[in-house]
Design a protein around this motif. Structure first.
Motif, PDB file in Angstrom:
ATOM      1  N   VAL A   4      70.202  13.390  54.534  1.00  0.00           N
ATOM      2  CA  VAL A   4      68.442  13.171  55.419  1.00  0.00           C
ATOM      3  C   VAL A   4      68.853  13.171  56.463  1.00  0.00           C
ATOM      4  N   LEU A   5      69.348  13.089  57.202  1.00  0.00           N
ATOM      5  CA  LEU A   5      69.480  14.196  59.049  1.00  0.00           C
ATOM      6  C   LEU A   5      70.622  15.146  58.585  1.00  0.00           C
ATOM      7  N   VAL A  66      65.036  15.860  59.476  1.00  0.00           N
ATOM      8  CA  VAL A  66      65.122  14.704  59.166  1.00  0.00           C
ATOM      9  C   VAL A  66      63.615  13.800  57.751  1.00  0.00           C
ATOM     10  N   ASP A  67      63.825  13.868  56.761  1.00  0.00           N
ATOM     11  CA  ASP A  67      63.857  13.994  55.464  1.00  0.00           C
ATOM     12  C   ASP A  67      62.686  14.846  55.170  1.00  0.00           C
ATOM     13  N   ARG A 166      64.705   6.161  56.145  1.00  0.00           N
ATOM     14  CA  ARG A 166      65.502   6.694  55.604  1.00  0.00           C
ATOM     15  C   ARG A 166      66.997   6.843  56.326  1.00  0.00           C
ATOM     16  N   VAL A 167      66.921   6.784  57.789  1.00  0.00           N
ATOM     17  CA  VAL A 167      68.346   6.394  58.647  1.00  0.00           C
ATOM     18  C   VAL A 167      67.020   5.712  59.860  1.00  0.00           C
ATOM     19  N   ALA A 199      71.028   6.247  55.765  1.00  0.00           N
ATOM     20  CA  ALA A 199      72.011   6.968  56.895  1.00  0.00           C
ATOM     21  C   ALA A 199      71.677   5.980  58.083  1.00  0.00           C
ATOM     22  N   MET A 200      73.031   6.644  58.899  1.00  0.00           N
ATOM     23  CA  MET A 200      73.277   5.861  59.484  1.00  0.00           C
ATOM     24  C   MET A 200      73.264   6.357  60.986  1.00  0.00           C
TER      25      MET A 200
END
Length: 255
Positions: A4-5, A66-67, A166-167, A199-200
């Motif tokens: 995602v990232l 990102v995305d 998403r992040v 996602a983190m």
């Protein structure tokens, strides 16, 4: 599973001075990467670059996707759409970053409305998000100064969940909290990212705090990465002297 990232060859400079450098980072749905290091190591500068929020006068090069959107080259309109709906920030002190003149409910409704969600769907999304972080809906009638630090962090996480980010970028999310609340917030972040597949990226100076949450560690010093890899590999077999110094400063790390 596609990340995602994605970060490639990131450099943040002030004139000729390099403030932050990150060659490569990928974070997939439900994964957590922790960036650790002492104050001034470039952690927060890296995080701000991922949001497209670096200070005026700084030059950012490389790619931060990102995305599907490259934050480095995106215009301000595209970044406004991206923030909240795709990428969200949980700051070190959310009570100070929230508008003190608005109730929490108003802040959350405005955030949802900005991204096109109104009426019953917005209320449904809000209720589900509050339940996911174990907050009473009555809290929405309060102003930021009327809630505790732990409640404010839960509210910030609820906003990210409600917006379907998403992040999540978490900048020292537990440093202003007492020990018992710190553990609860970290557990909540781990549960939310697992439940929603978020996602983190978690920034911290505290190896002990992130060791039980992160899948991957990035160790920074003086604006550069000295070591990175899976959390177990970095903690059990550090290759950099600086990482060993950080580990030696922690009485015990439990995973």
């Amino acid at each position: 599973m596609n990340p995602v990232l994605t970060v490639e060859n990131l450099r943040v400079r002030a004139g000729d001075r390099l403030l932050a450098s990150l060659d490569s980072l990928e974070v997939g749905p439900g994964e957590c990467a922790a960036i650790v290091g002492e104050s001034g190591s470039g952690k927060t500068t890296t995080l701000n670059a991922m949001l497209g929020l670096t200070d005026d006068g700084l030059r950012v090069t490389g790619k931060i996707v990102v995305d599907g959107v490259d934050v480095v080259t995106a215009g301000e309109r595209a970044l406004r759409r991206l923030r909240g709906s795709a990428i969200a920030l949980v700051s070190q002190s959310p009570r100070h970053s929230l508008n003190p003149t608005m109730r929490l409910g108003t802040l959350l409704r405005r955030a949802l409305a900005r991204h096109g969600l109104h009426g019953a769907p917005a209320r449904k999304r809000t209720e589900a998000a509050l339940r996911s972080v174990l907050l009473d809906p009555g809290l929405l009638r309060r102003y930021p100064h009327q809630v505790s630090g732990g409640q404010a962090q839960r509210f910030a996480i609820a906003m990210a969940v409600a917006l379907r980010a998403r992040v999540i970028l978490a900048d020292e999310p537990t440093s202003a909290l007492d020990v018992t609340v710190q553990a609860a917030v970290l557990d909540l972040l781990a549960r939310v990212r697992g439940e929603y597949g978020i996602a983190m990226v978690l920034v911290s100076h505290d190896l002990a705090a992130v060791s039980g949450v992160a899948d991957r560690l990035v160790v920074m010093r003086d604006g550069g990465v000295v070591e990175s890899g899976p959390v177990a590999a970095v903690l059990d077999h550090p290759t950099a002297d600086y990482t060993r110094e950080l580990l030696a400063a922690v009485p015990a790390i439990r995973r």
